[in-house]
Scaffold this motif. Structure first.
Motif, PDB file in Angstrom:
ATOM      1  N   GLU A  48       1.170 -34.929   2.607  1.00  0.00           N
ATOM      2  CA  GLU A  48       2.371 -35.501   1.981  1.00  0.00           C
ATOM      3  C   GLU A  48       3.560 -34.546   2.106  1.00  0.00           C
ATOM      4  OE1 GLU A  48       3.210 -38.460   0.568  1.00  0.00           O
ATOM      5  OE2 GLU A  48       1.297 -39.199   1.324  1.00  0.00           O
ATOM      6  N   VAL A  49       3.315 -33.247   1.947  1.00  0.00           N
ATOM      7  CA  VAL A  49       4.394 -32.260   2.091  1.00  0.00           C
ATOM      8  C   VAL A  49       4.930 -32.296   3.522  1.00  0.00           C
ATOM      9  CG1 VAL A  49       4.917 -29.778   2.149  1.00  0.00           C
ATOM     10  CG2 VAL A  49       3.643 -30.748   0.219  1.00  0.00           C
ATOM     11  N   LEU A  50       4.019 -32.293   4.483  1.00  0.00           N
ATOM     12  CA  LEU A  50       4.449 -32.338   5.885  1.00  0.00           C
ATOM     13  C   LEU A  50       5.206 -33.630   6.181  1.00  0.00           C
ATOM     14  CD1 LEU A  50       1.249 -30.857   7.510  1.00  0.00           C
ATOM     15  CD2 LEU A  50       3.504 -29.794   7.486  1.00  0.00           C
ATOM     16  N   ALA A  51       4.712 -34.757   5.683  1.00  0.00           N
ATOM     17  CA  ALA A  51       5.377 -36.039   5.914  1.00  0.00           C
ATOM     18  C   ALA A  51       6.772 -36.049   5.293  1.00  0.00           C
ATOM     19  CB  ALA A  51       4.533 -37.177   5.353  1.00  0.00           C
ATOM     20  N   ALA A  52       6.911 -35.431   4.121  1.00  0.00           N
ATOM     21  CA  ALA A  52       8.220 -35.372   3.460  1.00  0.00           C
ATOM     22  C   ALA A  52       9.216 -34.572   4.294  1.00  0.00           C
ATOM     23  CB  ALA A  52       8.090 -34.764   2.063  1.00  0.00           C
ATOM     24  N   GLU A  53       8.706 -33.669   5.123  1.00  0.00           N
ATOM     25  CA  GLU A  53       9.557 -32.891   6.023  1.00  0.00           C
ATOM     26  C   GLU A  53       9.692 -33.557   7.393  1.00  0.00           C
ATOM     27  OE1 GLU A  53      11.289 -29.805   5.949  1.00  0.00           O
ATOM     28  OE2 GLU A  53      11.160 -30.038   3.789  1.00  0.00           O
ATOM     29  N   GLY A  54       9.103 -34.749   7.535  1.00  0.00           N
ATOM     30  CA  GLY A  54       9.194 -35.474   8.803  1.00  0.00           C
ATOM     31  C   GLY A  54       8.289 -34.902   9.881  1.00  0.00           C
TER      32      GLY A  54
END
Length: 77
Positions: A48-54
């Motif tokens: 989720e953290v990585l996805a939030a950073e695209g």
């Protein structure tokens, strides 16, 4: 009441460390979303953290590992 507040504080500290140490300084709405409804498990939170950073963990395995180490340290407390 205390448990949720403690969990939000733990997630806040986790997100602060990711910002300072790895440069993952998420937008305020993403930080709030993760604090209020954190994903289950270390891998879920990491993704989720990585996805939030695209980003995708499969595209950046070394960076994902670094993020995961921070997440695991905080969530295992």
């Amino acid at each position: 009441m205390g448990h949720r507040d403690d969990r939000e504080s733990d997630v806040r500290r986790l997100l602060d460390e990711l910002c300072v140490k790895l440069g993952f300084c998420l937008l305020p709405e993403e930080r709030r979303r993760l604090r209020e409804s954190p994903p289950a498990g270390v891998d879920g939170f990491t993704d989720e953290v990585l996805a939030a950073e695209g980003m995708s963990g499969s595209e950046h395995p070394d960076l994902r590992r670094q993020v995961r180490e921070v997440v695991e340290r905080h969530l295992s407390r």
